[in-house]
Write a protein that holds these residues in place. Sequence first.
Motif, PDB file in Angstrom:
ATOM      1  N   ASP A 174      -5.554   2.768   7.242  1.00 15.57           N
ATOM      2  CA  ASP A 174      -4.805   3.923   6.489  1.00 15.57           C
ATOM      3  C   ASP A 174      -3.456   4.259   7.081  1.00 15.57           C
ATOM      4  O   ASP A 174      -3.364   4.674   8.172  1.00 15.57           O
ATOM      5  CB  ASP A 174      -5.624   5.126   6.491  1.00 15.57           C
ATOM      6  CG  ASP A 174      -5.133   6.225   5.846  1.00 15.57           C
ATOM      7  OD1 ASP A 174      -4.215   6.011   5.158  1.00 15.57           O
ATOM      8  OD2 ASP A 174      -5.625   7.745   5.726  1.00 15.57           O
ATOM      9  N   GLU A 224       0.361  12.194  -0.090  1.00 16.55           N
ATOM     10  CA  GLU A 224       0.091  11.363  -1.067  1.00 16.55           C
ATOM     11  C   GLU A 224       0.665  12.050  -2.821  1.00 16.55           C
ATOM     12  O   GLU A 224       1.297  11.513  -3.457  1.00 16.55           O
ATOM     13  CB  GLU A 224      -1.503  11.227  -1.497  1.00 16.55           C
ATOM     14  CG  GLU A 224      -1.914   9.890  -0.578  1.00 16.55           C
ATOM     15  CD  GLU A 224      -1.055   8.580  -0.946  1.00 16.55           C
ATOM     16  OE1 GLU A 224      -1.043   8.458  -2.416  1.00 16.55           O
ATOM     17  OE2 GLU A 224      -0.535   7.732  -0.313  1.00 16.55           O
ATOM     18  N   TYR A 271       0.952  -0.947   0.120  1.00 14.72           N
ATOM     19  CA  TYR A 271      -0.150   0.101   0.041  1.00 14.72           C
ATOM     20  C   TYR A 271       0.626   1.159  -0.031  1.00 14.72           C
ATOM     21  O   TYR A 271       0.526   2.071  -0.581  1.00 14.72           O
ATOM     22  CB  TYR A 271      -0.854  -0.118   1.187  1.00 14.72           C
ATOM     23  CG  TYR A 271      -1.925   1.257   1.073  1.00 14.72           C
ATOM     24  CD1 TYR A 271      -3.027   0.868   0.605  1.00 14.72           C
ATOM     25  CD2 TYR A 271      -1.402   2.283   1.707  1.00 14.72           C
ATOM     26  CE1 TYR A 271      -4.117   2.046   0.609  1.00 14.72           C
ATOM     27  CE2 TYR A 271      -2.466   3.434   1.614  1.00 14.72           C
ATOM     28  CZ  TYR A 271      -3.900   3.031   0.991  1.00 14.72           C
ATOM     29  OH  TYR A 271      -4.635   4.411   0.884  1.00 14.72           O
ATOM     30  N   THR A 330       2.377   1.467  -3.432  1.00 13.98           N
ATOM     31  CA  THR A 330       1.455   2.015  -4.751  1.00 13.98           C
ATOM     32  C   THR A 330       0.611   3.122  -4.748  1.00 13.98           C
ATOM     33  O   THR A 330       0.128   3.748  -5.468  1.00 13.98           O
ATOM     34  CB  THR A 330       0.620   0.667  -5.056  1.00 13.98           C
ATOM     35  OG1 THR A 330      -0.131   0.245  -3.891  1.00 13.98           O
ATOM     36  CG2 THR A 330       1.555  -0.811  -5.376  1.00 13.98           C
ATOM     37  N   ASP A 349       3.710  10.903  -4.997  1.00 17.11           N
ATOM     38  CA  ASP A 349       3.681  10.769  -6.263  1.00 17.11           C
ATOM     39  C   ASP A 349       4.698  11.443  -7.355  1.00 17.11           C
ATOM     40  O   ASP A 349       4.781  11.163  -8.497  1.00 17.11           O
ATOM     41  CB  ASP A 349       2.416  11.155  -6.702  1.00 17.11           C
ATOM     42  CG  ASP A 349       1.049  10.078  -6.294  1.00 17.11           C
ATOM     43  OD1 ASP A 349       1.429   8.984  -6.075  1.00 17.11           O
ATOM     44  OD2 ASP A 349      -0.112  10.345  -6.168  1.00 17.11           O
ATOM     45  N   PRO A 365      -4.407   7.153  -8.224  1.00 20.59           N
ATOM     46  CA  PRO A 365      -5.434   7.462  -7.473  1.00 20.59           C
ATOM     47  C   PRO A 365      -4.944   8.099  -6.338  1.00 20.59           C
ATOM     48  O   PRO A 365      -4.241   7.412  -5.604  1.00 20.59           O
ATOM     49  CB  PRO A 365      -6.129   5.873  -7.344  1.00 20.59           C
ATOM     50  CG  PRO A 365      -5.543   5.102  -8.577  1.00 20.59           C
ATOM     51  CD  PRO A 365      -4.208   6.056  -8.716  1.00 20.59           C
ATOM     52  N   THR A 366      -5.870   8.805  -5.411  1.00 23.30           N
ATOM     53  CA  THR A 366      -5.511   9.027  -4.130  1.00 23.30           C
ATOM     54  C   THR A 366      -6.317   8.363  -3.171  1.00 23.30           C
ATOM     55  O   THR A 366      -7.254   7.547  -3.108  1.00 23.30           O
ATOM     56  CB  THR A 366      -6.020  10.681  -3.961  1.00 23.30           C
ATOM     57  OG1 THR A 366      -7.489  10.768  -4.115  1.00 23.30           O
ATOM     58  CG2 THR A 366      -5.226  11.637  -4.818  1.00 23.30           C
ATOM     59  N   VAL A 367      -5.800   8.584  -1.691  1.00 24.93           N
ATOM     60  CA  VAL A 367      -6.199   7.778  -0.807  1.00 24.93           C
ATOM     61  C   VAL A 367      -7.850   8.312  -0.503  1.00 24.93           C
ATOM     62  O   VAL A 367      -8.013   9.596  -0.459  1.00 24.93           O
ATOM     63  CB  VAL A 367      -5.670   7.748   0.632  1.00 24.93           C
ATOM     64  CG1 VAL A 367      -6.075   7.230   1.778  1.00 24.93           C
ATOM     65  CG2 VAL A 367      -4.116   7.339   0.606  1.00 24.93           C
ATOM     66  N   ASN A 368      -8.742   7.424  -0.376  1.00 26.20           N
ATOM     67  CA  ASN A 368     -10.031   7.721   0.024  1.00 26.20           C
ATOM     68  C   ASN A 368     -10.251   7.936   1.285  1.00 26.20           C
ATOM     69  O   ASN A 368     -10.107   6.976   2.382  1.00 26.20           O
ATOM     70  CB  ASN A 368     -11.119   6.580  -0.318  1.00 26.20           C
ATOM     71  CG  ASN A 368     -12.607   7.078  -0.059  1.00 26.20           C
ATOM     72  OD1 ASN A 368     -12.693   8.028   0.470  1.00 26.20           O
ATOM     73  ND2 ASN A 368     -13.654   6.164  -0.485  1.00 26.20           N
ATOM     74  N   ASN A 417      -2.654   2.953  -3.381  1.00 28.16           N
ATOM     75  CA  ASN A 417      -3.864   2.607  -3.817  1.00 28.16           C
ATOM     76  C   ASN A 417      -4.235   1.105  -3.352  1.00 28.16           C
ATOM     77  O   ASN A 417      -3.328   0.278  -3.676  1.00 28.16           O
ATOM     78  CB  ASN A 417      -4.487   2.975  -5.300  1.00 28.16           C
ATOM     79  CG  ASN A 417      -3.682   1.983  -6.374  1.00 28.16           C
ATOM     80  OD1 ASN A 417      -4.244   0.998  -6.657  1.00 28.16           O
ATOM     81  ND2 ASN A 417      -2.684   2.636  -6.878  1.00 28.16           N
ATOM     82  N   ARG A 418      -5.448   0.880  -3.132  1.00 21.76           N
ATOM     83  CA  ARG A 418      -5.931  -0.555  -2.817  1.00 21.76           C
ATOM     84  C   ARG A 418      -5.912  -1.594  -3.990  1.00 21.76           C
ATOM     85  O   ARG A 418      -5.711  -2.655  -3.489  1.00 21.76           O
ATOM     86  CB  ARG A 418      -7.412  -0.279  -2.093  1.00 21.76           C
ATOM     87  CG  ARG A 418      -7.712  -1.711  -1.311  1.00 21.76           C
ATOM     88  CD  ARG A 418      -8.869  -1.257  -0.672  1.00 21.76           C
ATOM     89  NE  ARG A 418      -8.768  -0.549   0.590  1.00 21.76           N
ATOM     90  CZ  ARG A 418      -8.201  -0.866   1.845  1.00 21.76           C
ATOM     91  NH1 ARG A 418      -7.930  -2.012   2.092  1.00 21.76           N
ATOM     92  NH2 ARG A 418      -7.859  -0.170   2.786  1.00 21.76           N
ATOM     93  N   HIS A 419      -6.323  -1.166  -4.999  1.00 28.91           N
ATOM     94  CA  HIS A 419      -6.708  -1.867  -6.050  1.00 28.91           C
ATOM     95  C   HIS A 419      -5.120  -2.550  -6.493  1.00 28.91           C
ATOM     96  O   HIS A 419      -4.975  -3.998  -6.500  1.00 28.91           O
ATOM     97  CB  HIS A 419      -7.098  -1.235  -7.355  1.00 28.91           C
ATOM     98  CG  HIS A 419      -6.921  -2.269  -8.828  1.00 28.91           C
ATOM     99  ND1 HIS A 419      -7.836  -3.146  -8.863  1.00 28.91           N
ATOM    100  CD2 HIS A 419      -6.163  -2.317  -9.749  1.00 28.91           C
ATOM    101  CE1 HIS A 419      -7.983  -3.732  -9.999  1.00 28.91           C
ATOM    102  NE2 HIS A 419      -6.458  -3.046 -10.548  1.00 28.91           N
TER     103      HIS A 419
END
Length: 226
Positions: A130, A156, A57, A60, A160, A119-122, A62-64
């Motif tokens: 988290d 985040e 996590y 990367t 990046d 993608p950013t953290v939700n 992101n969760r996906h």
Amino acid sequence: MTRMKESAEPSRGPEVALAASVRESDAIAVERTLAGDRDAFRVLVERHSQNVFRLAYRLTGNRHDTEEVVQEAFLRAYQKLEQFEARSNFGTWVYRIAANYAIDRMRQRKKEEARREMPTVNVQDDTEHDPLSTVADQAPTPERLTQSIELRKQMEKALDTLTQAERTAFVMRHWEGCGIEEIAAILKLNTGAAKNTVFRSVQKLRRLLEPFVQSGARAKVMGSEL
């Protein structure tokens, strides 16, 4: 002096014993897996998946991709289990597999989606899971909570901007507590180059986060006193 030495050793004893016990248990599970017992490998997955997930996590963002890295890491470990040396540490071995795959995966992803933002953290997700929820606050006011959320967003964005090597070096050193030698092995660099990569990542993050936080808060969110 002898008494002081003897009294100091027991404090390390339980930790050393626990590590040795886990390592021995892992070795037995590996042997049973190689003998055809698939349930034995499930024990290894359950024991080490949390650490692998946390690393993935953080690499990367992101969760996906995290879930893909975790799945692929254990799949590759299973497929290459015969190459695993019994005297080695399985946790460290699968950790390195995950790190290497995460690096390759994110490099490929950036090439495939060069025109899209990562993608950013939700921020509405359960913050218990988290990894970026590092700003401690026992009873946050709405203002402080808003600042914490904004800080995670900025962290985040800052991560990046790093190269994958810099992000990996920073995460492993300051969030995972890895040694320079291990970072160098993952990045396929000599120790001097690995140190420079860690230093460069910290300097970049320091500059990017400076407008948003004071030095103390920045050190906490970055994982070390800078």
